[in-house]
Design a protein around this motif. Structure first.
Motif, PDB file in Angstrom:
ATOM      1  N   LYS A  40       9.543   8.842 -22.390  1.00 19.95           N
ATOM      2  CA  LYS A  40       8.672   9.906 -23.180  1.00 19.95           C
ATOM      3  C   LYS A  40       7.300   9.683 -22.586  1.00 19.95           C
ATOM      4  N   PRO A  41       6.567  10.790 -22.604  1.00 18.84           N
ATOM      5  CA  PRO A  41       5.251  10.853 -22.018  1.00 18.84           C
ATOM      6  C   PRO A  41       4.196   9.834 -22.532  1.00 18.84           C
ATOM      7  N   THR A  42       4.410   9.367 -23.617  1.00 20.39           N
ATOM      8  CA  THR A  42       3.183   8.263 -24.240  1.00 20.39           C
ATOM      9  C   THR A  42       3.944   7.115 -24.041  1.00 20.39           C
ATOM     10  N   ASP A  43       5.084   6.836 -23.440  1.00 20.88           N
ATOM     11  CA  ASP A  43       5.527   5.492 -23.026  1.00 20.88           C
ATOM     12  C   ASP A  43       4.904   5.128 -21.874  1.00 20.88           C
ATOM     13  N   PHE A  44       4.770   3.544 -21.768  1.00 21.11           N
ATOM     14  CA  PHE A  44       4.079   2.826 -20.737  1.00 21.11           C
ATOM     15  C   PHE A  44       4.995   3.063 -19.628  1.00 21.11           C
ATOM     16  N   THR A  45       4.589   3.503 -18.214  1.00 19.61           N
ATOM     17  CA  THR A  45       5.232   3.429 -16.970  1.00 19.61           C
ATOM     18  C   THR A  45       3.893   3.479 -16.054  1.00 19.61           C
ATOM     19  N   GLN A  46       4.386   3.044 -14.979  1.00 19.90           N
ATOM     20  CA  GLN A  46       3.392   2.832 -13.829  1.00 19.90           C
ATOM     21  C   GLN A  46       2.689   4.040 -13.303  1.00 19.90           C
ATOM     22  N   VAL A  47       1.599   4.008 -13.189  1.00 18.85           N
ATOM     23  CA  VAL A  47       0.592   5.291 -12.816  1.00 18.85           C
ATOM     24  C   VAL A  47       1.128   5.831 -11.519  1.00 18.85           C
ATOM     25  N   ASN A  48       1.371   4.991 -10.659  1.00 17.65           N
ATOM     26  CA  ASN A  48       1.816   5.304  -9.037  1.00 17.65           C
ATOM     27  C   ASN A  48       3.187   4.895  -8.809  1.00 17.65           C
ATOM     28  N   PRO A  49       4.055   6.081  -9.060  1.00 19.57           N
ATOM     29  CA  PRO A  49       5.488   5.827  -8.865  1.00 19.57           C
ATOM     30  C   PRO A  49       6.043   5.472  -7.495  1.00 19.57           C
ATOM     31  N   HIS A  50       5.102   5.713  -6.489  1.00 20.37           N
ATOM     32  CA  HIS A  50       5.428   5.276  -5.056  1.00 20.37           C
ATOM     33  C   HIS A  50       5.515   3.821  -4.854  1.00 20.37           C
ATOM     34  N   ARG A 105       4.516 -24.788  -8.348  1.00 18.21           N
ATOM     35  CA  ARG A 105       3.768 -24.799  -7.054  1.00 18.21           C
ATOM     36  C   ARG A 105       3.651 -23.103  -6.803  1.00 18.21           C
ATOM     37  N   CYS A 106       2.372 -22.593  -6.552  1.00 17.78           N
ATOM     38  CA  CYS A 106       2.417 -21.261  -6.024  1.00 17.78           C
ATOM     39  C   CYS A 106       2.537 -21.069  -4.647  1.00 17.78           C
ATOM     40  N   SER A 107       3.778 -20.730  -4.201  1.00 19.84           N
ATOM     41  CA  SER A 107       4.432 -20.629  -2.991  1.00 19.84           C
ATOM     42  C   SER A 107       3.791 -19.116  -2.295  1.00 19.84           C
ATOM     43  N   ALA A 108       3.529 -18.283  -3.011  1.00 21.82           N
ATOM     44  CA  ALA A 108       3.116 -16.915  -2.500  1.00 21.82           C
ATOM     45  C   ALA A 108       2.396 -15.985  -3.475  1.00 21.82           C
ATOM     46  N   ALA A 109       1.151 -15.336  -2.965  1.00 17.38           N
ATOM     47  CA  ALA A 109       0.796 -14.368  -3.804  1.00 17.38           C
ATOM     48  C   ALA A 109       0.049 -13.320  -2.909  1.00 17.38           C
ATOM     49  N   GLY A 110      -0.080 -11.808  -3.578  1.00 22.25           N
ATOM     50  CA  GLY A 110      -0.710 -10.815  -2.847  1.00 22.25           C
ATOM     51  C   GLY A 110      -0.990  -9.815  -3.699  1.00 22.25           C
ATOM     52  N   VAL A 111      -1.796  -8.709  -3.260  1.00 23.06           N
ATOM     53  CA  VAL A 111      -2.213  -7.570  -3.949  1.00 23.06           C
ATOM     54  C   VAL A 111      -1.311  -6.376  -3.772  1.00 23.06           C
ATOM     55  N   VAL A 112      -1.183  -5.768  -4.784  1.00 16.86           N
ATOM     56  CA  VAL A 112      -0.572  -4.320  -4.818  1.00 16.86           C
ATOM     57  C   VAL A 112      -1.455  -3.284  -5.102  1.00 16.86           C
ATOM     58  N   ASN A 113      -1.779  -2.505  -4.210  1.00 20.15           N
ATOM     59  CA  ASN A 113      -2.920  -1.641  -4.480  1.00 20.15           C
ATOM     60  C   ASN A 113      -2.167  -0.194  -5.201  1.00 20.15           C
ATOM     61  N   MET A 114      -2.140  -0.440  -6.464  1.00 25.22           N
ATOM     62  CA  MET A 114      -1.561   0.413  -7.478  1.00 25.22           C
ATOM     63  C   MET A 114      -2.270   1.747  -7.679  1.00 25.22           C
ATOM     64  N   GLU A 137       0.795  -1.213   0.083  1.00 19.65           N
ATOM     65  CA  GLU A 137       0.022   0.029  -0.035  1.00 19.65           C
ATOM     66  C   GLU A 137       0.929   1.436   0.048  1.00 19.65           C
ATOM     67  N   GLY A 138       0.291   2.481  -0.322  1.00 20.54           N
ATOM     68  CA  GLY A 138       0.904   3.471  -0.338  1.00 20.54           C
ATOM     69  C   GLY A 138       0.003   4.701  -0.202  1.00 20.54           C
ATOM     70  N   PRO A 139       0.433   6.026  -0.598  1.00 20.86           N
ATOM     71  CA  PRO A 139      -0.637   7.199  -0.556  1.00 20.86           C
ATOM     72  C   PRO A 139      -1.945   6.786  -1.337  1.00 20.86           C
ATOM     73  N   ALA A 140      -2.997   7.110  -0.410  1.00 22.99           N
ATOM     74  CA  ALA A 140      -4.431   6.797  -1.024  1.00 22.99           C
ATOM     75  C   ALA A 140      -4.629   8.174  -2.052  1.00 22.99           C
ATOM     76  N   TRP A 141      -4.213   9.183  -1.835  1.00 19.94           N
ATOM     77  CA  TRP A 141      -4.441  10.266  -2.535  1.00 19.94           C
ATOM     78  C   TRP A 141      -3.233  10.972  -3.222  1.00 19.94           C
ATOM     79  N   HIS A 142      -3.527  11.500  -4.182  1.00 20.39           N
ATOM     80  CA  HIS A 142      -2.271  12.519  -5.013  1.00 20.39           C
ATOM     81  C   HIS A 142      -1.308  11.468  -5.598  1.00 20.39           C
ATOM     82  N   TYR A 143      -1.761  10.365  -5.981  1.00 20.15           N
ATOM     83  CA  TYR A 143      -0.776   9.273  -6.437  1.00 20.15           C
ATOM     84  C   TYR A 143      -0.650   9.142  -8.053  1.00 20.15           C
ATOM     85  N   ARG A 144      -1.717   9.659  -8.734  1.00 21.31           N
ATOM     86  CA  ARG A 144      -1.787   9.183 -10.009  1.00 21.31           C
ATOM     87  C   ARG A 144      -1.032  10.337 -10.969  1.00 21.31           C
ATOM     88  N   TYR A 145       0.370   9.774 -11.374  1.00 23.47           N
ATOM     89  CA  TYR A 145       1.219  10.453 -12.112  1.00 23.47           C
ATOM     90  C   TYR A 145       0.908  10.299 -13.625  1.00 23.47           C
TER      91      TYR A 145
END
Length: 478
Positions: free
Chosen positions: A284-294, A453-462, A133-141
């Motif tokens: 570049k601004p049209t390249d794919f990068t993650q929305v949430n840098p944090h 075997r799936c040894s682990a999994a979890g969510v990422v609140n991006m 988890e990270g900031p819930a607000w002002h995260y969308r870059y």
């Protein structure tokens, strides 16, 4: 608001029946059952609440509606942080869960991940990872903002579409965007309204980068899509706006993404940093990068720790993009191969590697790394073998998942356990997913057919407040 009724659906009605909400689906609709057993999806309702609703859609075995009254309110219900969020006419459709506590949102997404893995892939992770988890607000870059000059209202609208509508919401602020960008929405509306080309500018794409040498917001790249050439006076208005707003950098896009160019050369380059690995990623601004840098910084760190790469190992980074994981991997491994479907991204990743390769005081030179272009949706066992054996894999596909890759690995496993004189399957795979259903499908192949075997999994609140589920899973050779 009563939504439009698709042709063939039952007419809307409301009744006095109180329903107990049992759960929340990924569209943030409360799930309940009527007295006759029919399942009902209720917008605006939360688990354990008792509600009445206005039905606006009905099929043979389910109905859909909007909450009209709440008799017992959930302890997880909170006041939305944005004035444009809600069920009212004109509400913004960009977020779906602002009425639910941010921690509870993560729990809903974790449950969705587990349900998808089991129901679609018949896979149960041995361990559930703590959610990232990270900031819930002002995260969308990053954001794609629609632009429309509404002549009848005498104004310009900029932002996201209204809930379940083709119309733009009348957004004056947006708390999920960086504060500087949210504060800029009304001035941007005034700017576009002043342009000679206000009728032919349908979109502004936002991409924010770090201030040089930091991980704080620095460059605010605004890509103006314009269908006609801009006049000299319009170009000057853009320059004046940039001069009045710190960090703003205008890019122009007359046609496709390949036509994007800076309005004026100079100024800081658009980039983001991964300081844990001493890496800076120009883009570049049209390249794919993650929305949430944090979250991205934390995600890259967790992925590499889970992969547990040693200095003597070769690693393949599938769907490598600009090298978001590849370059950090090159600080740990003996050799790294990045594979991506786009020739342009392969060239960009290669350039990023060359820029970051020299040793720094905090780390040594990056390990031998190369990038190749490959159609990853048409993978075959022969292609897999041709790319060579690797000790570990990192897989980070788009929403479509990595089915062809998992299938090729499964087919090789059927042939003498996948091993030959010059190839063997990776001992561990870390899979970063932006779609729990395609992850579940691919996990089913890896576990039931490819020998893992799936040894682990979890969510990422991006994407806080949205229904988007990002996750990470670890597969070990059984």
């Amino acid at each position: 608001m009563t939504d439009s009724i698709p042709k063939g659906d039952a007419p809307p009605y409301s009744n006095d029946e109180w329903l107990k909400v049992e759960s929340l689906d990924l569209e943030a609709q409360g799930v309940a059952h009527r007295a006759d057993g029919m399942v009902v999806f209720i917008e605006g309702a939360l688990p354990f609440e008792e509600v009445q609703f206005n039905q606006h859609r009905k099929k043979n075995n389910w109905a859909q509606g909007t909450v009209t009254a709440i008799r017992r309110e959930s302890s997880q219900r909170v006041r939305p942080g944005c004035p444009h969020f809600g069920l009212h006419t004109g509400a913004c459709g960009g977020c779906k869960m602002q009425h639910l506590d941010a921690t509870a949102q993560v729990a809903v997404k974790q449950r969705a991940l587990e349900d998808n893995l089991w129901h679609l892939g018949k896979v149960r992770p041995e361990n559930m990872l703590r959610p990232l988890e990270g900031p819930a607000w002002h995260y969308r870059y990053r954001a794609r903002l629609s632009v429309r000059h509404v002549v009848k209202k005498g104004t310009v609208l900029i932002g996201f579409h209204e809930r379940k509508s083709r119309y733009l919401a009348d957004m004056q602020v947006c708390p999920v965007l960086p504060a500087q960008v949210s504060d800029m929405l009304m001035p941007l509306r005034a700017l576009i309204g002043s342009l000679d080309a206000r009728e032919t500018c349908p979109q502004i794409e936002l991409a924010c980068g770090d201030a040089p040498g930091t991980t704080t917001l620095g460059v605010i790249a605004l890509v103006l899509r314009h269908l006609q050439p801009l006049s000299a006076s319009d170009l000057q208005r853009l320059r004046d706006f940039a001069a009045a707003h710190a960090g703003v950098q205008w890019w122009l896009q007359p046609k496709g993404p390949e036509t994007v160019r800076l309005l004026d050369e100079g100024g800081p380059a658009l980039s983001y940093g991964l300081p844990e690995f001493g890496v800076t990623m120009p883009f570049k601004p049209t390249d794919f990068t993650q929305v949430n840098p944090h979250i991205n910084r934390v995600l890259v760190g967790r992925a590499l720790r889970l992969l547990d790469v040693r200095p003597d190992e070769r690693v393949i980074d599938w769907f490598c993009g600009l090298g978001n994981f590849t370059l950090p991997l090159a600080t740990r491994a003996r050799e790294v191969l990045g594979i991506e479907g786009s020739d342009a991204l392969v060239a960009r990743a290669t350039d990023n590697f060359q820029r970051n390769r020299p040793a720094l005081p905090a780390r040594g030179a990056l390990a031998a790394t190369r990038f190749v272009a490959r159609d990853l949706f048409e993978m075959t066992p022969a292609m897999l073998v041709a790319d060579g054996a690797a000790d570990k894999w990192l897989v980070d596909p788009p929403r479509e998942g990595a089915f062809a890759l998992a299938k090729a690995l499964a087919e090789l496993n059927q042939q003498h356990g996948g091993r030959s004189d010059n190839w063997s399957p990776p001992a561990r795979i870390v899979y970063v997913s932006c779609n729990p259903s395609t992850l579940a499908r691919d996990a089913g192949l890896l576990v039931h057919e490819a020998g893992y075997r799936c040894s682990a999994a979890g969510v990422v609140n991006m994407f806080p407040h949205t229904a988007h589920v990002e996750s990470i899973a670890v597969f070990d050779r059984a």
